[in-house]
Design an enzyme around this catalytic site. Structure first.
Site, PDB file in Angstrom:
ATOM      1  N   GLU A 199     -13.813   5.911   8.577  1.00 36.79           N
ATOM      2  CA  GLU A 199     -12.769   6.682   9.254  1.00 36.79           C
ATOM      3  C   GLU A 199     -12.740   6.249  10.720  1.00 36.79           C
ATOM      4  O   GLU A 199     -13.776   6.237  11.394  1.00 36.79           O
ATOM      5  CB  GLU A 199     -13.038   8.182   9.119  1.00 36.79           C
ATOM      6  CG  GLU A 199     -11.901   9.002   9.710  1.00 36.79           C
ATOM      7  CD  GLU A 199     -11.805  10.422   9.144  1.00 36.79           C
ATOM      8  OE1 GLU A 199     -12.418  10.725   8.116  1.00 36.79           O
ATOM      9  OE2 GLU A 199     -11.092  11.232   9.775  1.00 36.79           O
ATOM     10  N   GLU A 325     -10.573  20.925  10.761  1.00 36.42           N
ATOM     11  CA  GLU A 325      -9.712  19.953  10.088  1.00 36.42           C
ATOM     12  C   GLU A 325      -9.961  19.931   8.580  1.00 36.42           C
ATOM     13  O   GLU A 325     -10.118  18.877   7.960  1.00 36.42           O
ATOM     14  CB  GLU A 325      -9.929  18.559  10.689  1.00 36.42           C
ATOM     15  CG  GLU A 325      -9.571  18.504  12.158  1.00 36.42           C
ATOM     16  CD  GLU A 325      -9.656  17.113  12.777  1.00 36.42           C
ATOM     17  OE1 GLU A 325     -10.470  16.301  12.298  1.00 36.42           O
ATOM     18  OE2 GLU A 325      -8.907  16.860  13.727  1.00 36.42           O
ATOM     19  N   ARG A 375      -4.750  24.221  21.918  1.00 40.29           N
ATOM     20  CA  ARG A 375      -5.894  23.556  21.281  1.00 40.29           C
ATOM     21  C   ARG A 375      -7.029  23.310  22.276  1.00 40.29           C
ATOM     22  O   ARG A 375      -8.205  23.400  21.916  1.00 40.29           O
ATOM     23  CB  ARG A 375      -5.408  22.245  20.656  1.00 40.29           C
ATOM     24  CG  ARG A 375      -6.512  21.349  20.175  1.00 40.29           C
ATOM     25  CD  ARG A 375      -5.962  20.251  19.296  1.00 40.29           C
ATOM     26  NE  ARG A 375      -6.952  19.212  19.072  1.00 40.29           N
ATOM     27  CZ  ARG A 375      -6.757  18.134  18.330  1.00 40.29           C
ATOM     28  NH1 ARG A 375      -5.585  17.949  17.741  1.00 40.29           N
ATOM     29  NH2 ARG A 375      -7.697  17.233  18.170  1.00 40.29           N
ATOM     30  N   ASP A 404      -9.391  15.442  22.222  1.00 43.35           N
ATOM     31  CA  ASP A 404      -9.930  14.518  21.225  1.00 43.35           C
ATOM     32  C   ASP A 404      -9.957  13.082  21.742  1.00 43.35           C
ATOM     33  O   ASP A 404      -9.136  12.269  21.320  1.00 43.35           O
ATOM     34  CB  ASP A 404      -9.062  14.599  19.955  1.00 43.35           C
ATOM     35  CG  ASP A 404      -9.736  13.978  18.752  1.00 43.35           C
ATOM     36  OD1 ASP A 404     -10.912  13.615  18.864  1.00 43.35           O
ATOM     37  OD2 ASP A 404      -9.084  13.875  17.707  1.00 43.35           O
ATOM     38  N   GLU A 432     -10.485   4.850  18.710  1.00 43.26           N
ATOM     39  CA  GLU A 432      -9.399   5.509  17.981  1.00 43.26           C
ATOM     40  C   GLU A 432      -8.133   5.648  18.820  1.00 43.26           C
ATOM     41  O   GLU A 432      -7.037   5.350  18.361  1.00 43.26           O
ATOM     42  CB  GLU A 432      -9.875   6.884  17.501  1.00 43.26           C
ATOM     43  CG  GLU A 432      -8.780   7.682  16.818  1.00 43.26           C
ATOM     44  CD  GLU A 432      -9.240   9.039  16.312  1.00 43.26           C
ATOM     45  OE1 GLU A 432     -10.429   9.382  16.463  1.00 43.26           O
ATOM     46  OE2 GLU A 432      -8.395   9.757  15.742  1.00 43.26           O
TER      47      GLU A 432
HETATM   48  C1  GCV Z   1     -13.905  12.438  11.566  1.00 42.84           C
HETATM   49  C2  GCV Z   1     -10.150  13.368  15.116  1.00 42.84           C
HETATM   50  C3  GCV Z   1     -10.053  12.151  14.250  1.00 42.84           C
HETATM   51  C4  GCV Z   1     -10.627  12.395  12.869  1.00 42.84           C
HETATM   52  C5  GCV Z   1     -12.091  12.864  13.051  1.00 42.84           C
HETATM   53  C6  GCV Z   1     -12.084  14.116  13.919  1.00 42.84           C
HETATM   54  C7  GCV Z   1     -13.492  14.620  14.215  1.00 42.84           C
HETATM   55  O1  GCV Z   1      -9.293  14.350  14.648  1.00 42.84           O
HETATM   56  O2  GCV Z   1      -8.720  11.739  14.173  1.00 42.84           O
HETATM   57  O3  GCV Z   1     -10.567  11.202  12.151  1.00 42.84           O
HETATM   58  O4  GCV Z   1     -12.695  13.125  11.812  1.00 42.84           O
HETATM   59  O5  GCV Z   1     -11.488  13.816  15.151  1.00 42.84           O
HETATM   60  O6  GCV Z   1     -13.976  14.331  15.298  1.00 42.84           O
HETATM   61  O7  GCV Z   1     -14.060  15.286  13.378  1.00 42.84           O
END
Ligand code: GCV
Length: 731
Positions: A199, A325, A375, A404, A432
């Site tokens: 991921e 999430e 958020r 994030d 990311e």
């Molecule tokens: C692993 C963000 C990322 C997700 C990640 C999440 C997290 O939303 O896009 O891919 O999930 O952070 O840190 O848990």
């Protein structure tokens, strides 16, 4: 605090998310092609040794000592064997010497000597057991280069430090040092799935997992060598979103392989951790709930944890993403985050285990019409009230910013906001939101800003506080455990979401390895400068001339600022392709449920987080809150994070906001072009494969930067109707 059950939801950008799938932007396609090309390269070639390739160097006098290595007070153990192997490899590669390992030496030698303590007795009192045994001292006398340490891990780190000194061309006396790790825990969090993919991975597939199995091979060892060489001492190998086979990692299916992996890691001073599925009692235990206060659930976990610690030697503990999430958690049962964390912590405690509990808990089903829900507030809102309720082997892991991992965010207000709870910092070196390891973005300058941020927490002691006398209020003081007394127990430190994969170069872009190297070095010694780290990495990686190293260092050092200029302005963040998170899409998230809005209209842009808006600014101590509250005093690079600002607003430079948006985007693209051009000058001066890899990425970066520049500028020109003062093309 009670939330509806959210088990079924998908996290942002999960592969199955449809909006992500629809993305057909050409950079995406180019990247996918590149990944395929890389796969072949991987199959055909060995993986690289990165900064441990030990290329020959001009001897600055070390060679005279390198014929004999004396082990004084250390016996052969797996860690000492790793030390010997590495010393032999490094000295041979760099100086051409094949050292003899002996109990004593005839002439000059390298002596690795066990001492009672490295730090002074007073300093030792404050340190964790880890830090005491991981510290080292290097002394140079005419007779010997002496590496002193109180434990074998310190001896190993000292050896890596000596090899680094040789590899970076230091003079003999410059190798002298006394180093105590700044943080007890220095972790990597891998988001590797057992379905091979990673991921937010941009460097190929996992090298830990393949088709539902755990891989233990030569690469496992090279991975351990690489991370240990920069001081990483703990690693979580699986994604925090624990699904499918990964839930079974705590079952007999995988124990043998995990035990073998853990032993390899242990020989390099690294502890293995796993991410845990909070719903395991249901998914693999056959129970009908996972309520952390339910007796049956607790009994199930008790047995399971005994099994895990019994079967995996050197096992460190668990990382947990709960109620976030779509991941299950205690909220489903009306329980608190502390109920969940403490239940597990009590059960791992007899084995010396640790529970690392993430604070990334927020509502991901927000209505974009709602201007009050924010958020950014959620971490503090969900965790501050229970400060002090977490047991002493729980660490709350806090992302560096409240949203994030954007290119610019304020520091998370839980940093220093939590005073009675162990806390550690989470950063992301997987790029990311910072260019997917296509665009160069060296992140140490950002991490230094985070670490050096003053929270002012020490000005506001509370009753029953753990605040240490004379303690610092910077993030580096807090996460190391120095401020609130959790250093000694070792329940403190830094973690990074890792940027590795099975590409031959480990990190997709050869330059992205500077972030892997850099995070380790910085978490070990938070006083190092970004530039020192960049230079070390470049020197150890590339066998080239000083001028070429200078070019690489300059590219790295400017890259974060450049990336920030051509992407989203002044802290507003996002504006990325939904799901996929590479490439510009100004309104991509504007009408989504993810709570990540820029709120641009024809008059201005930004989110009002002052007390007239969402009130987020008030989550900080007054010294910071007052600044954030007032647009005239707010740090300009965060202006749009905290305020909705008219395009005509004058910045301190005299530019209007809209003109700043245009200028920074034109500048950002030009800087990216400048970096690519400077890099072209290295043709023939660094290995051909690295040159091809990096210049290929620069070509894609330029496409990306151009799209960002033109889409952002055109968007705001169309919204505001205000032309660029300099009359440059806007569409
Ligand atoms: C692993 C963000 C990322 C997700 C990640 C999440 C997290 O939303 O896009 O891919 O999930 O952070 O840190 O848990």
């Amino acid at each position: 605090m009670l939330r509806a059950g959210i088990f079924g939801m998908q996290q942002d950008g999960a592969p199955e998310e449809s909006e992500g799938k629809k993305c057909a932007w050409k950079g995406h396609k180019a990247r996918m092609q590149m990944r395929l090309d890389k796969r072949e390269e991987y199959v055909m070639s060995e993986w690289k040794q990165l900064w441990l390739q030990y290329h020959p160097v001009a001897d600055q006098g070390f060679g005279a000592y390198a014929g004999t290595v004396v082990l004084d007070g250390f016996v052969n153990t797996p860690v000492i064997n790793s030390l010997k192997e590495e010393a032999a490899r490094g000295l041979k590669g760099m100086l051409g010497t094949e050292p003899v390992f002996a109990d004593q030496a005839e002439g000059a030698c390298i002596r690795i000597r066990r001492v009672d303590a490295v730090a002074s007795a007073k300093a030792e009192e404050e340190l964790s057991e880890n830090q005491k045994t991981e510290s080292y001292r290097i002394l140079v006398t005419p007779e010997e280069i002496r590496i002193e340490a109180a434990g074998e891990k310190g001896a190993l780190y000292g050896t890596f430090a000596l090899l680094r000194a040789i590899g970076t061309g230091k003079a003999l006396q410059e190798a002298e040092t006394e180093t105590v790790p700044s943080n007890p825990l220095r972790m990597l969090n891998h988001w590797d799935n057992m379905t091979n993919d990673i991921e937010r991975g941009y460097s190929g597939d996992s090298f830990f997992f393949k088709d539902g199995t755990v891989i233990v091979d030569e690469r496992t060892k090279d991975y351990a060598r690489l991370v240990s060489s920069v001081g990483i001492n703990a690693v979580v190998i699986n994604n925090v979103n624990v699904k499918g086979d990964a839930t079974d990692l705590i079952t007999d299916r995988y124990f043998d392989k995990l035990a073998a992996m853990s032993e390899i890691f242990a020989a390099y001073g690294v502890s293995l951790y796993l991410s845990l599925n909070f719903a395991s009692p249901i998914e693999i235990g056959g129970l009908d709930n996972c309520d952390p206060l339910n007796e049956e659930v607790i009994a199930w976990w008790k047995g399971k944890i005994a099994e895990v610690f019994g079967r995996i030697p050197n096992f460190g503990g668990f990382l947990v993403k709960a109620d976030s999430e779509g991941r299950p958690g205690p909220f489903t049962y009306g329980r608190t985050q502390a109920d969940g964390a403490n239940m597990l912590a009590d059960l791992v405690k007899p084995y010396g285990g640790t529970i690392i509990w993430r604070c990334f808990v927020y509502n991901c089903t927000q209505d974009w019409r709602d201007y009050k829900t924010d958020r950014a507030r959620s971490g503090y809102d969900n965790f501050k009230a229970m400060d002090g309720d977490y047991h002493d082997n729980v660490i709350l892991q806090i992302k560096n910013g409240p949203m994030d991992f954007q290119i610019r965010e304020p520091i998370h207000p839980l940093m220093g906001g939590l005073r009675k709870t162990n806390q550690m910092l989470e950063v992301q070196i997987a790029q990311e939101y910072t260019g997917h390891q296509i665009d160069v973005c060296y992140l140490m300058p950002m991490f230094k800003e985070v670490l050096e941020y003053h929270t002012y927490c020490t000005n506001h002691p509370e009753e029953n506080d753990r605040q240490k006398e004379g303690a610092g209020d910077q993030v580096k003081d807090i996460v190391s455990g120095r401020t609130f007394g959790n250093q000694k127990s070792g329940m403190a430190g830094m973690a990074a979401v890792a940027n590795t994969g099975n590409d031959a170069n480990w990190t997709g872009n050869d330059l992205a390895a500077a972030n892997l190297y850099g995070f380790g070095r910085l978490s070990f010694d938070t006083e190092l400068s970004s530039e020192e780290i960049a230079r070390e990495w470049a020197q150890l990686t590339f066998d080239t001339d000083k001028e070429a190293i200078d070019v690489i260092v300059r590219i790295l050092m400017g890259s974060r600022a450049t990336y920030e200029k051509y992407t989203s302005p002044l802290g507003i963040g996002w504006m990325v392709t939904p799901g996929f998170h590479y490439g510009c899409s100004v309104d991509g998230y504007e009408y989504s449920r993810w709570g990540t809005y820029h709120r641009a209209d024809h008059l201005g842009i930004g989110v009002d987080r002052s007390s007239h808006g969402t009130g987020y600014a008030q989550q900080y101590y007054p010294e910071n809150a007052e600044q954030y509250e007032d647009p005239a005093r707010c740090p300009e690079n965060l202006l749009l994070f905290f305020h909705h600002i008219p395009y005509t607003w004058k910045l301190s430079s005299g530019q209007s906001l809209i003109q700043y948006i245009y200028d920074s985007h034109f500048e950002g693209y030009e800087e990216a072009e400048g970096m690519a051009k400077a890099f072209e000058g290295l043709k023939g001066r660094i290995p051909e494969d690295s040159f091809e890899n990096i210049s290929g990425r620069f070509r894609l970066q330029l496409d990306n930067a151009r799209e960002w520049r033109d889409q952002v500028n055109s968007y705001f020109y169309r919204k505001s109707g205000i032309p660029d003062e300099k009359g440059r093309p806007i569409y």
